[in-house]
Write a protein that holds these residues in place. Structure first.
Motif, mmCIF file in Angstrom:
data_model
loop_
_atom_site.group_PDB
_atom_site.id
_atom_site.type_symbol
_atom_site.label_atom_id
_atom_site.label_comp_id
_atom_site.label_asym_id
_atom_site.label_seq_id
_atom_site.Cartn_x
_atom_site.Cartn_y
_atom_site.Cartn_z
ATOM 1 N N UNK A 52 -38.680 29.661 -39.816
ATOM 2 C CA UNK A 52 -37.724 28.550 -39.801
ATOM 3 C C UNK A 52 -36.922 28.429 -41.092
ATOM 4 N N UNK A 53 -37.280 29.194 -42.101
ATOM 5 C CA UNK A 53 -36.571 29.111 -43.377
ATOM 6 C C UNK A 53 -35.193 29.754 -43.260
ATOM 7 N N UNK A 54 -34.221 29.190 -43.986
ATOM 8 C CA UNK A 54 -32.868 29.741 -44.009
ATOM 9 C C UNK A 54 -32.676 30.757 -45.127
ATOM 10 N N UNK A 55 -33.713 30.967 -45.955
ATOM 11 C CA UNK A 55 -33.596 31.902 -47.076
ATOM 12 C C UNK A 55 -33.312 33.319 -46.586
ATOM 13 N N UNK A 56 -32.533 34.045 -47.361
ATOM 14 C CA UNK A 56 -32.226 35.436 -47.017
ATOM 15 C C UNK A 56 -33.267 36.407 -47.551
ATOM 16 N N UNK A 57 -34.076 35.963 -48.507
ATOM 17 C CA UNK A 57 -35.044 36.868 -49.121
ATOM 18 C C UNK A 57 -36.230 36.073 -49.645
ATOM 19 N N UNK A 58 -37.323 36.792 -49.893
ATOM 20 C CA UNK A 58 -38.524 36.141 -50.423
ATOM 21 C C UNK A 58 -39.363 37.149 -51.189
ATOM 22 N N UNK A 59 -40.052 36.646 -52.222
ATOM 23 C CA UNK A 59 -41.129 37.406 -52.842
ATOM 24 C C UNK A 59 -42.387 37.204 -52.000
ATOM 25 N N UNK A 84 -41.743 35.089 -59.663
ATOM 26 C CA UNK A 84 -40.839 33.950 -59.608
ATOM 27 C C UNK A 84 -40.495 33.456 -61.013
ATOM 28 N N UNK A 85 -41.455 33.505 -61.937
ATOM 29 C CA UNK A 85 -41.177 33.101 -63.316
ATOM 30 C C UNK A 85 -40.100 33.994 -63.935
ATOM 31 N N UNK A 86 -40.187 35.296 -63.687
ATOM 32 C CA UNK A 86 -39.163 36.216 -64.193
ATOM 33 C C UNK A 86 -37.801 35.905 -63.593
ATOM 34 N N UNK A 87 -37.787 35.587 -62.291
ATOM 35 C CA UNK A 87 -36.521 35.289 -61.629
ATOM 36 C C UNK A 87 -35.912 33.997 -62.163
ATOM 37 N N UNK A 88 -36.740 32.994 -62.413
ATOM 38 C CA UNK A 88 -36.238 31.738 -62.966
ATOM 39 C C UNK A 88 -35.590 31.949 -64.333
ATOM 40 N N UNK A 89 -36.150 32.855 -65.132
ATOM 41 C CA UNK A 89 -35.518 33.194 -66.413
ATOM 42 C C UNK A 89 -34.122 33.768 -66.186
ATOM 43 N N UNK A 90 -33.982 34.558 -65.115
ATOM 44 C CA UNK A 90 -32.699 35.190 -64.809
ATOM 45 C C UNK A 90 -31.628 34.149 -64.491
ATOM 46 N N UNK A 91 -32.026 33.090 -63.795
ATOM 47 C CA UNK A 91 -31.070 32.066 -63.372
ATOM 48 C C UNK A 91 -31.081 30.835 -64.291
ATOM 49 N N UNK A 92 -31.811 30.900 -65.382
ATOM 50 C CA UNK A 92 -31.960 29.746 -66.269
ATOM 51 C C UNK A 92 -30.616 29.366 -66.899
ATOM 52 N N UNK A 93 -30.153 28.116 -66.699
ATOM 53 C CA UNK A 93 -28.884 27.713 -67.321
ATOM 54 C C UNK A 93 -28.992 27.717 -68.845
ATOM 55 N N UNK A 94 -27.851 27.824 -69.495
ATOM 56 C CA UNK A 94 -27.850 27.841 -70.958
ATOM 57 C C UNK A 94 -28.233 26.477 -71.506
ATOM 58 N N UNK A 95 -28.779 26.451 -72.742
ATOM 59 C CA UNK A 95 -29.171 25.209 -73.393
ATOM 60 C C UNK A 95 -27.931 24.474 -73.904
ATOM 61 N N UNK A 96 -28.060 23.171 -74.230
ATOM 62 C CA UNK A 96 -26.924 22.435 -74.791
ATOM 63 C C UNK A 96 -26.326 23.144 -76.012
ATOM 64 N N UNK A 97 -25.026 23.035 -76.141
ATOM 65 C CA UNK A 97 -24.290 23.774 -77.169
ATOM 66 C C UNK A 97 -24.106 22.923 -78.420
ATOM 67 N N UNK A 98 -24.290 23.534 -79.585
ATOM 68 C CA UNK A 98 -23.995 22.903 -80.869
ATOM 69 C C UNK A 98 -22.580 23.311 -81.303
ATOM 70 N N UNK A 99 -21.714 22.325 -81.515
ATOM 71 C CA UNK A 99 -20.372 22.639 -82.000
ATOM 72 C C UNK A 99 -20.402 23.098 -83.458
#
Length: 330
Positions: A52-59, A84-99
């Motif tokens: 029933x999942x709509x996902x296209x892929x799974x580990x 999954x931990x490795x994959x989350x690193x791949x998609x991890x958003x960047x941290x807040x930016x210091x001007x």
């Protein structure tokens, strides 16, 4: 950001079963996943949700026997959680930016030593004779008091206060509103019996490398000598570690758990959520304390304890079963 299933498999070095032409744009749990997501099936009991999942892929684990289906794919791996931990690193958003590396509103004592590449946010305070290693990040509104030393690549989030004379290792992460080095909780009745006398807490806190401490957790300074947290310990949100506690390497403490004064943990000890440890107790290496337990006595190495007061987990479970049967037959 998107990757083909073949690119993801190349990065994670799994075994690709089936194929999908859909670009994977992120991970999601199996029941919430959409067509552009990859999910994970960590055990047999979750395989029933794949249809029933709509996902296209799974580990999936190496012993999985189900078929991915048309235009869907599995990546078989030895350990689904680590993949999954490795994959989350791949998609991890960047941290807040210091001007700017050091915000002009930060107050830094002239005697402080700031290492190469440090970033210091707005309204931070750095006291007398503080030493920051290289690449340390202090997000806005962090206070680091006198004579504290912080190692390389440590990240401290907003609202955290590190009191004087603490020693912090490298590659640590302190999340929002952590308290390091506040006074230990020490009082005795006064001589006339009409009040309480505060016992001075003159020690410090020493924290090893690669330690992570969750939001709103507290590590109190020692009465004398040091409260110590060993390398690699991971501490959840809302955890209390009292004065003169000593934690070994790679211990885990889940949320709302607490150590009273002068508790000693060996290496690799796991403390479940809301568990409480009495003062001067030793929990030896590899032991586990179940969630909600109250530990009153020392715990042997490798042992699992449960209940309030805590005892051997198998004995506690038998006791609960016996009580349930008794109540059922009343």
């Amino acid at each position: 950001m998107g990757y083909s299933i073949k690119e993801i498999n190349t990065l994670l070095k799994g075994e690709l079963i089936g194929n999908t032409t859909v670009q994977i744009e992120g991970p999601e749990e199996i029941k919430k996943a959409q067509n552009n997501h990859i999910t994970f099936i960590g055990s047999k009991k979750y395989e029933k949700f794949w249809g029933d999942s709509k996902a296209s892929a799974a580990f999936v684990s190496e012993n999985s026997t189900i078929d991915p289906g048309e235009n869907r794919a599995f990546i078989k791996v030895k350990n689904v959680d680590l993949a999954m931990a490795e994959l989350l690193e791949l998609f991890n958003p960047s941290q807040p930016i210091f001007d700017t590396e050091i915000h002009p509103s930060a107050v830094i004592h002239e005697t402080a030593k700031i290492g190469k590449g440090c970033k210091i946010g707005a309204n931070c305070y750095i006291g007398k004779d503080v030493e920051l290693g290289s690449e340390v990040i202090l997000y806005p509104n962090v206070c680091v008091f006198d004579e504290t030393v912080i190692g390389n690549n440590t990240v401290i989030w907003s609202g955290t206060v590190v009191r004087e004379r603490c020693v912090i290792g490298s590659h640590c992460i302190f999340h929002i509103n952590v308290s390091i080095g506040a006074d230990g909780f020490g009082y005795r009745p006064s001589a006339d019996g009409r009040g309480l006398v505060k016992i001075p807490q003159i020690g410090n806190v020493i924290i090893g490398n690669y330690v992570e401490i969750g939001a709103n957790s507290c590590v109190d300074r020692a009465k004398f000598s040091s409260t110590i947290i060993g390398d690699g310990c991971k501490i959840d949100n809302l955890v209390q570690i009292a004065h003169n506690c000593v934690m070994g390497r790679s211990c885990i403490m889940a949320g709302h758990s607490g150590l009273a004064g002068s508790v000693t943990l060996g290496d690799g000890v796991i403390i479940g959520g809301s568990a409480s440890i009495k003062d001067h107790v030793t929990i030896h290496s590899g032991a586990t304390v179940g969630a909600g337990s109250g530990v009153m006595n020392d715990v042997e190495a490798g042992k699992t304890v449960l209940g309030y007061p805590a005892q051997d987990a198998r004995d506690m479970l038998k006791e609960w079963v016996a009580v349930r049967r008794f109540l059922k037959n009343q």
